[in-house]
Motif scaffolding. Structure first.
Motif, PDB file in Angstrom:
ATOM      1  N   MET A 120       0.820  -1.214   0.000  1.00 33.24           N
ATOM      2  CA  MET A 120       0.000   0.000   0.000  1.00 33.24           C
ATOM      3  C   MET A 120       0.853   1.264   0.000  1.00 33.24           C
ATOM      4  N   LEU A 121       2.163   1.138   0.179  1.00 37.34           N
ATOM      5  CA  LEU A 121       2.976   2.366   0.108  1.00 37.34           C
ATOM      6  C   LEU A 121       2.936   3.003  -1.276  1.00 37.34           C
ATOM      7  N   ARG A 122       2.382   2.260  -2.253  1.00 32.70           N
ATOM      8  CA  ARG A 122       2.214   2.868  -3.576  1.00 32.70           C
ATOM      9  C   ARG A 122       0.892   3.640  -3.693  1.00 32.70           C
ATOM     10  N   ASP A 123       0.066   3.595  -2.648  1.00 32.55           N
ATOM     11  CA  ASP A 123      -1.255   4.217  -2.732  1.00 32.55           C
ATOM     12  C   ASP A 123      -1.147   5.740  -2.818  1.00 32.55           C
ATOM     13  N   GLU A 124      -1.847   6.283  -3.770  1.00 33.80           N
ATOM     14  CA  GLU A 124      -1.749   7.727  -4.036  1.00 33.80           C
ATOM     15  C   GLU A 124      -2.126   8.597  -2.848  1.00 33.80           C
ATOM     16  N   TRP A 130       2.359   4.099   5.137  1.00 35.36           N
ATOM     17  CA  TRP A 130       3.167   2.869   5.109  1.00 35.36           C
ATOM     18  C   TRP A 130       4.656   3.225   5.059  1.00 35.36           C
ATOM     19  N   THR A 131       5.000   4.257   4.278  1.00 32.44           N
ATOM     20  CA  THR A 131       6.397   4.691   4.208  1.00 32.44           C
ATOM     21  C   THR A 131       6.859   5.106   5.602  1.00 32.44           C
ATOM     22  N   ARG A 132       6.022   5.870   6.273  1.00 32.15           N
ATOM     23  CA  ARG A 132       6.348   6.352   7.609  1.00 32.15           C
ATOM     24  C   ARG A 132       6.520   5.177   8.570  1.00 32.15           C
ATOM     25  N   ALA A 133       5.595   4.200   8.498  1.00 35.77           N
ATOM     26  CA  ALA A 133       5.686   3.046   9.392  1.00 35.77           C
ATOM     27  C   ALA A 133       6.957   2.251   9.085  1.00 35.77           C
ATOM     28  N   ALA A 150       6.509  -5.317  -3.842  1.00 35.51           N
ATOM     29  CA  ALA A 150       7.021  -4.263  -2.953  1.00 35.51           C
ATOM     30  C   ALA A 150       8.439  -4.551  -2.450  1.00 35.51           C
ATOM     31  N   ILE A 151       8.983  -5.727  -2.766  1.00 35.63           N
ATOM     32  CA  ILE A 151      10.286  -6.100  -2.185  1.00 35.63           C
ATOM     33  C   ILE A 151      11.384  -5.097  -2.579  1.00 35.63           C
ATOM     34  N   ASP A 152      11.476  -4.817  -3.881  1.00 31.40           N
ATOM     35  CA  ASP A 152      12.546  -3.930  -4.371  1.00 31.40           C
ATOM     36  C   ASP A 152      12.518  -2.575  -3.693  1.00 31.40           C
ATOM     37  N   ILE A 153      11.342  -1.969  -3.682  1.00 31.35           N
ATOM     38  CA  ILE A 153      11.252  -0.604  -3.155  1.00 31.35           C
ATOM     39  C   ILE A 153      11.573  -0.585  -1.653  1.00 31.35           C
ATOM     40  N   VAL A 154      11.120  -1.612  -0.944  1.00 35.65           N
ATOM     41  CA  VAL A 154      11.416  -1.668   0.494  1.00 35.65           C
ATOM     42  C   VAL A 154      12.932  -1.732   0.691  1.00 35.65           C
ATOM     43  N   LYS A 155      13.591  -2.569  -0.102  1.00 35.04           N
ATOM     44  CA  LYS A 155      15.055  -2.681   0.029  1.00 35.04           C
ATOM     45  C   LYS A 155      15.716  -1.333  -0.247  1.00 35.04           C
ATOM     46  N   LYS A 156      15.209  -0.651  -1.272  1.00 32.08           N
ATOM     47  CA  LYS A 156      15.816   0.648  -1.612  1.00 32.08           C
ATOM     48  C   LYS A 156      15.595   1.671  -0.501  1.00 32.08           C
ATOM     49  N   LEU A 157      14.409   1.651   0.108  1.00 31.35           N
ATOM     50  CA  LEU A 157      14.122   2.665   1.129  1.00 31.35           C
ATOM     51  C   LEU A 157      14.964   2.470   2.386  1.00 31.35           C
ATOM     52  N   VAL A 158      15.276   1.209   2.707  1.00 33.78           N
ATOM     53  CA  VAL A 158      16.040   1.016   3.946  1.00 33.78           C
ATOM     54  C   VAL A 158      17.545   0.920   3.685  1.00 33.78           C
TER      55      VAL A 158
END
Ligand code: ATP
Ligand code: MG
Length: 501
Positions: A120-124, A130-133, A150-158
């Motif tokens: 859901m971090l892609r939700d407009e 979700w990003t904040r959490a 969502a795996i790729d983006i999560v890895k990139k964010l952390v």
């Protein structure tokens, strides 16, 4: 302008959460399709841990985790935007907390945090939560549940924090087959069928059609209050109940436990656009639920000619999510207003959106709703923090009744007089006679929304909105009334003809 750019530099949001940054967190990603046991496994860790928080996408899910965790003998509290519940009482908070994702406190230190439906971090609109959490949960272990996409983006964010993501893959626990043919006719409807519509009007229409075949379905759509939704779900799930067919909007896409054997897409378009494949998969995946009478699921379409399109949509490869949502925080807006003391709140928002800078992995969530609320109360004199809070409340002001009530609440607040229940009643001027049409039922849903708004605000400004208890009671009464009326109003639809389909 340089100062403003500096304030609105959103390139390093991981730096916004000092409590999480002092922990070397372990991140687990439970990845898999619907109905594969992701949430089940993450919740097991949550309950085993000494302290934990669960962040869910919906109030109903937060409530389900709260109830189930207490049933299993682990004391658990609950917090949603509108409500706090305690296993014991507010003087003895439990070590476990179930909440909606927006309500996560990033200063609460826990052993385990579960963030459900991380895609859901892609939700407009809600993606920022979700990003904040993800970046802000102050937990030793963070368990994410969601789609592979969502795996790729999560890895990139952390990655900038140096945190490692351990992926645990899951497979669907039951079979899901796509039918070779669309249904074509209503007489082919069977027990365990769920017809998915994308508007309330097609729900009414479908229910009317089913009536011609002597079928009285359960109905679930987004605007229904929670106990009505649960009541309809229970009726559909109960094998003893004669109602074995469900007509629903994609409100069933997440969360509710439903014994669906076959998902029938009434159409594949929302308004005029085809639904994206991840949504189609999420909905189709509701067919068949592990451990129920209908373990294996089928997905099909109502119209014969749609089946090819459904197959095409479901066969499309799911694109990895490219960016996660962010939203301006109150502190950022406040600093902006310090530099632009003459600017209205709407102007501050617009300026912020215009100058803020983001890295490629992020997008800024739409502030349309916040802006719409801000415009309505622009002339009313309110402190910035109060105005901001009013504007981030989750009220839908598409209807006159909710919009008017919102403005009147803000105006009353600005005079310093408390918003009592008596006052609220005078604003709503509720129609005492029971509704006889769906339009009137919809009006009752609006009253319910206004009361929810009251409860939301009363959690944040208890002194100014002191009648939480009575409003909660009244809103429950409305919920029950809606539930009863829905049953009465479903076929034979006396006035359904007045609704243009
Ligand atoms: N190991 C298990 N033992 C018993 N029941 C299980 C197990 N794993 C999952 N279940 C049950 O199967 C159902 C689906 O599991 P769960 O809700 O964890 O799936 P999910 O992958 O999170 O799916 P969704 O996409 O719906 O969120 C639930 O009713 C859950 O209680
Ligand atoms: Mg789940």
């Amino acid at each position: 302008m340089d100062d403003l750019r500096l304030i609105s530099d959103l390139k390093h949001p991981h730096n916004w959460y000092p409590d999480a940054r002092v922990i070397q967190r372990k991140i687990f990603f439970h990845a898999g399709p619907t109905n594969s046991g992701k949430t089940f496994s993450a919740l097991k860790r949550f309950r085993e841990a000494k302290t934990g928080v669960y962040c869910g996408p919906l109030k109903l899910l937060a409530a389900e985790v709260f109830t189930r965790t207490n049933e299993l003998g682990v004391a658990c509290d609950m917090v949603t935007g509108e409500e706090r519940r305690y296993a014991v009482d507010n003087l003895h908070p439990s070590a476990h907390l179930s909440s909606t994702v927006e309500m996560l406190s990033t200063t609460m230190r826990v052993d385990v945090a579960v963030i459900d439906e991380i895609q859901m971090l892609r939700d407009e609109q809600r993606g920022w939560a979700w990003t904040r959490a993800l970046l802000g949960a102050a937990a030793d272990e963070v368990h994410l549940c969601g789609e592979f996409a969502a795996i790729d983006i999560v890895k990139k964010l952390v990655a900038p924090i140096g945190e490692h993501v351990e992926v645990i893959e899951y497979e669907r626990k039951s079979k899901l087959t796509i039918a070779n043919e669309g249904l074509g006719k209503y007489d082919k409807i069977e027990n365990g069928d769920c017809i998915v519509c994308f508007s309330k009007k097609s729900i009414y229409y479908t229910t009317k059609k089913l009536d011609e075949y002597g079928i009285k379905p359960a109905v679930i759509y987004g605007d229904l209050p929670p106990s009505t939704k649960l009541g309809q779900a229970a009726k559909f799930n109960d094998p003893e109940d004669p109602c074995n067919v469900l007509v629903a909007t994609d409100a069933i896409g997440m969360g509710l436990n439903l014994n669906i054997r076959r998902i029938i897409f009434n159409s594949l378009a929302r308004q005029t656009e085809l639904i994206p494949n991840y949504q189609a998969l999420q909905i189709a995946g509701r067919a068949g639920r592990y451990g129920t009478a209908y373990a294996d699921g089928i997905a099909t379409t109502m119209r014969k000619e749609d089946i090819g399109t459904l197959k095409e949509i479901l066969a499309e490869p799911i694109q990895p999510i490219k960016a996660a949502g962010l939203a301006p925080t109150f502190d950022q807006i406040e600093t902006f207003s310090f530099h632009l003391p003459q600017a209205s709140f709407v102007r501050l928002l617009d300026m912020f959106m215009a100058v803020c800078s983001l890295s490629d992995h992020f997008f800024i969530c739409t502030v349309q709703e916040m802006r719409a609320l801000a415009e309505m109360i622009e002339p009313i004199n309110l402190p910035l923090k109060v105005r901001y809070t009013f504007c981030v409340s989750p009220l839908n002001i598409d209807h006159k009744l909710t919009a008017t009530a919102f403005v009147r609440m803000a105006r009353r607040f600005s005079t310093g007089s408390p918003l009592t229940y008596d006052w609220l009643e005078s604003v709503l001027q509720m129609n005492e006679s029971p509704p006889k049409t769906f339009e009137q039922l919809a009006e009752l849903e609006r009253y319910y929304e206004v009361m929810e708004e009251y409860l939301w605000l009363s959690l944040r400004f208890p002194d100014m909105l002191p009648d939480e208890e009575i409003v909660r009671l009244k809103s429950k009464e409305i919920d029950q009334l809606i539930e009863v009326l829905l049953e009465l109003l479903l076929p034979p639809f006396s006035l359904i003809e007045s609704i243009s389909i």
